[in-house]
Design a protein around this motif. Sequence first.
Motif, short mmCIF file in Angstrom:
data_model
loop_
_atom_site.label_atom_id
_atom_site.label_comp_id
_atom_site.label_asym_id
_atom_site.label_seq_id
_atom_site.Cartn_x
_atom_site.Cartn_y
_atom_site.Cartn_z
N ASP A 162 49.04 50.05 44.73
CA ASP A 162 48.48 49.27 45.82
C ASP A 162 48.08 47.84 45.47
O ASP A 162 47.89 47.02 46.37
N TYR A 163 47.95 47.52 44.18
CA TYR A 163 47.45 46.21 43.78
C TYR A 163 48.26 45.62 42.63
O TYR A 163 48.89 46.35 41.88
N ALA A 164 48.20 44.30 42.52
CA ALA A 164 48.84 43.59 41.40
C ALA A 164 47.81 42.64 40.79
O ALA A 164 46.98 42.07 41.51
N ASN A 165 47.87 42.48 39.49
CA ASN A 165 47.03 41.52 38.78
C ASN A 165 47.84 40.26 38.53
O ASN A 165 48.91 40.32 37.92
N LEU A 166 47.33 39.14 39.01
CA LEU A 166 48.03 37.86 38.88
C LEU A 166 47.25 36.92 37.98
O LEU A 166 46.03 36.90 37.99
#
Length: 59
Positions: free
Chosen positions: A15-19
């Motif tokens: 559900d999430y991405a680290n940028l």
Amino acid sequence: MFRDYCKWIVRHDDDYANLRRIDIPSDDLKLVARALLPAGIYVGCKLKYEMFQYELMEQ
């Protein structure tokens, strides 16, 4: 005036991405919902953030 930023995907899960910003030296990560990111993202791809939208950059 808006400024666009370049971001790099460090990792992502369901559900999430680290940028991480790559236009300035920074170790900070930003957690972003995958629903806000374009289709076809992968670890190591570059994104352009402009006017509250993410766009996959050509590599």
